[in-house]
Motif scaffolding. Sequence first.
Motif, mmCIF file in Angstrom:
data_model
loop_
_atom_site.group_PDB
_atom_site.id
_atom_site.type_symbol
_atom_site.label_atom_id
_atom_site.label_comp_id
_atom_site.label_asym_id
_atom_site.label_seq_id
_atom_site.Cartn_x
_atom_site.Cartn_y
_atom_site.Cartn_z
ATOM 1 N N PRO A 423 0.824 -1.216 0.000
ATOM 2 C CA PRO A 423 0.000 0.000 0.000
ATOM 3 C C PRO A 423 0.859 1.266 0.000
ATOM 4 C CG PRO A 423 0.239 -0.819 2.226
ATOM 5 C CD PRO A 423 1.003 -1.773 1.349
ATOM 6 N N MET A 424 0.304 2.350 -0.477
ATOM 7 C CA MET A 424 0.964 3.651 -0.404
ATOM 8 C C MET A 424 0.424 4.422 0.792
ATOM 9 S SD MET A 424 1.032 4.930 -4.354
ATOM 10 C CE MET A 424 1.881 4.014 -5.635
ATOM 11 N N GLN A 425 1.231 5.327 1.311
ATOM 12 C CA GLN A 425 0.798 6.174 2.422
ATOM 13 C C GLN A 425 1.047 7.647 2.096
ATOM 14 O OE1 GLN A 425 2.409 5.179 6.241
ATOM 15 N NE2 GLN A 425 1.339 3.227 6.385
ATOM 16 N N VAL A 426 0.085 8.468 2.452
ATOM 17 C CA VAL A 426 0.223 9.923 2.333
ATOM 18 C C VAL A 426 0.187 10.484 3.746
ATOM 19 C CG1 VAL A 426 -0.759 12.050 1.419
ATOM 20 C CG2 VAL A 426 -0.889 9.931 0.077
ATOM 21 N N ILE A 427 1.244 11.192 4.133
ATOM 22 C CA ILE A 427 1.377 11.680 5.504
ATOM 23 C C ILE A 427 1.303 13.203 5.521
ATOM 24 C CG2 ILE A 427 2.786 11.603 7.595
ATOM 25 C CD1 ILE A 427 2.001 8.847 6.579
ATOM 26 N N GLY A 428 0.346 13.744 6.300
ATOM 27 C CA GLY A 428 0.239 15.190 6.458
ATOM 28 C C GLY A 428 -1.070 15.731 5.931
ATOM 29 N N GLU A 429 -1.197 17.064 5.924
ATOM 30 C CA GLU A 429 -2.413 17.739 5.472
ATOM 31 C C GLU A 429 -2.144 18.489 4.171
ATOM 32 O OE1 GLU A 429 -3.374 20.199 8.791
ATOM 33 O OE2 GLU A 429 -4.390 18.588 9.872
ATOM 34 N N ASN A 430 -3.231 19.042 3.601
ATOM 35 C CA ASN A 430 -3.134 19.846 2.377
ATOM 36 C C ASN A 430 -2.429 19.097 1.250
ATOM 37 O OD1 ASN A 430 -4.385 22.106 3.629
ATOM 38 N ND2 ASN A 430 -2.422 22.678 4.541
ATOM 39 N N TYR A 431 -2.846 17.857 1.044
ATOM 40 C CA TYR A 431 -2.199 17.018 0.040
ATOM 41 C C TYR A 431 -2.916 17.015 -1.315
ATOM 42 C CZ TYR A 431 -5.688 14.032 2.315
ATOM 43 O OH TYR A 431 -6.829 13.551 2.878
ATOM 44 N N TRP A 432 -4.032 17.710 -1.421
ATOM 45 C CA TRP A 432 -4.704 17.757 -2.730
ATOM 46 C C TRP A 432 -3.864 18.580 -3.697
ATOM 47 C CZ3 TRP A 432 -8.874 14.856 -3.949
ATOM 48 C CH2 TRP A 432 -9.564 14.266 -2.890
ATOM 49 N N PRO A 433 -3.780 18.207 -4.979
ATOM 50 C CA PRO A 433 -4.580 17.226 -5.733
ATOM 51 C C PRO A 433 -3.967 15.831 -5.813
ATOM 52 C CG PRO A 433 -3.228 18.437 -7.257
ATOM 53 C CD PRO A 433 -2.892 18.970 -5.878
ATOM 54 N N LEU A 434 -3.054 15.486 -4.896
ATOM 55 C CA LEU A 434 -2.358 14.201 -4.967
ATOM 56 C C LEU A 434 -3.304 13.003 -5.114
ATOM 57 C CD1 LEU A 434 0.307 12.651 -4.914
ATOM 58 C CD2 LEU A 434 0.199 12.699 -2.398
ATOM 59 N N PRO A 435 -4.443 12.944 -4.378
ATOM 60 C CA PRO A 435 -5.326 11.775 -4.540
ATOM 61 C C PRO A 435 -5.779 11.552 -5.981
ATOM 62 C CG PRO A 435 -5.900 12.965 -2.554
ATOM 63 C CD PRO A 435 -4.903 13.818 -3.278
ATOM 64 N N TRP A 436 -5.934 12.635 -6.741
ATOM 65 C CA TRP A 436 -6.316 12.475 -8.147
ATOM 66 C C TRP A 436 -5.255 11.680 -8.900
ATOM 67 C CZ3 TRP A 436 -10.133 12.911 -11.617
ATOM 68 C CH2 TRP A 436 -9.783 12.952 -12.967
ATOM 69 N N TYR A 437 -3.996 11.979 -8.638
ATOM 70 C CA TYR A 437 -2.907 11.322 -9.353
ATOM 71 C C TYR A 437 -2.594 9.928 -8.801
ATOM 72 C CZ TYR A 437 -2.335 15.746 -11.657
ATOM 73 O OH TYR A 437 -2.581 16.872 -12.418
#
Length: 512
Positions: A423-437
């Motif tokens: 799995p991948m992990q995204v750590i922190g806030e204000n990460y958009w638009p990363l979920p799109w990619y």
Amino acid sequence: MSRAQKIISLITLVVIGLAGSYLRFSELSERPMHADEATGARLTSFRLNSDQPYQFNPEHFHGPLLTLTAAISCKLAGENEWSEMSKFPLRASCAIFGSALLFLPLLLYSRFGFSVAILSASLLATSPLLVYFSRMFTHEIQLTFFGLLCVILLIQLTPQRKLSYYMLIGLTLGFMFAAKETFAISVIAWFASWVLLKLPEIRSCKFGQLEQKIRPYRAPLASCVGAFLVVWLVIYSNGFSQPAGLWDSLKTYFVYQIEDGHDKAFGYYFDMLVIPEKRAIWWHELPIFLLALVGFARSFTAISHARVIRFLGYSAFIHLLIYSLIDYKTPWLMCLPWAHFCLLAGFSISGFSQWSRTLKLSSITIIAVALSIQLRTSQQASKRFHSDERNPYAYTASNRNMESLEVWLGTLNNELPAGSLSPMQVIGENYWPLPWYLRHQPMVTYTQQPTSLPDSSVPVLFVMPVHFELYSEMLSHSHVPFVRSLRNQQPMMMYLRRDLWDKWMENWPMNH
């Protein structure tokens, strides 16, 4: 109008329509996905997937009309879930409204003349602001379309109008509300403009007389409100499946959470649109403002329809004033106010057919130069500078390298053993638009505030700036770091597990 004039008029309309549509649809998928577009896309995916029903959020998001129309566009394109979604259907759902916008002035033709309608349409078609945000998957262009339609209906309102005309106004207001709660600002601006226009009559009118004058409008107003309520009930309740959305649509005025960092000075909009600024190219829309001033000034002379033009002028300037007084400012908030200015600018040549030949030729030359300036700026804003910091409309634009990130992740998935990146992990806030990619990745988890040390077994991690120091130290031996940028001047760190990097590098000469 002679046969020759009708042919010329038709050709002119076709040229405006083609030029305006080209500016809005050409290379529509090229610009990286903006953070607001990405969140809107995620909400749209809930409408496509019955397992995750759409629900209006009064604290963070605007009206449901955007996702409703986008879901239709996606289904027509054969996209039925988050992982299948692409940019074009989403943006096309707004570009359609942006293209339709430039035909609204034709509703003025029968009463105010062809020249007013054509100039207004031309300015709407080529306005860099309206072109840029017609190409963006946000609420603003839908609000602008219905808002401009509403003001066009209002300036042609007469006592002889039937109840159906008032119902049409109510429906338009309803769709404005369904697009965005800021429709209330327009209602306030229009009411204030009406009061300014009628002030002498109101002052001289006694209360009894005022009540007498209002009485004939009770039924028309009731039909207008009734039509508004129908749209509100249907759209905010999601077809009556979620009645809570009705209360939430009202609650949003009290609980909506505004993000920090968007406070601007009072003159921000005026500087952005009117004052020319050299940043690679000259950025401004001064011609529209100057023509609007001419149109407004002429309403105080002996010109036909002066009161109508004055109402439109008051509306345009009151819109600008209200939005300028609000500290929270973003470029797209000016779309509807600026559409008012485009319409007002069209009245600068009211009565054109009675002008002298010299004045006509001079006016046509000036207008042609103005339109050519706008056309060039619109092309530059939407193409070469679509994500450039020098473009005043490219506000918090996503970095171009986000596109290459998606491509690289796809290549890694294809060339490494199946499931290596999950799995991948995204750590922190204000990460958009990363979920799109990352929408094509099967397993992605998001952690805003990590409560434990990073797991060195995770194949891929994306870390936001606040956690850089911790993760750079803890993952220095297990992962290879890559600096990426979410948005201009906002970095992001990607960590790829070292064994996967080594395997990728082993295959590099073979595959490349």
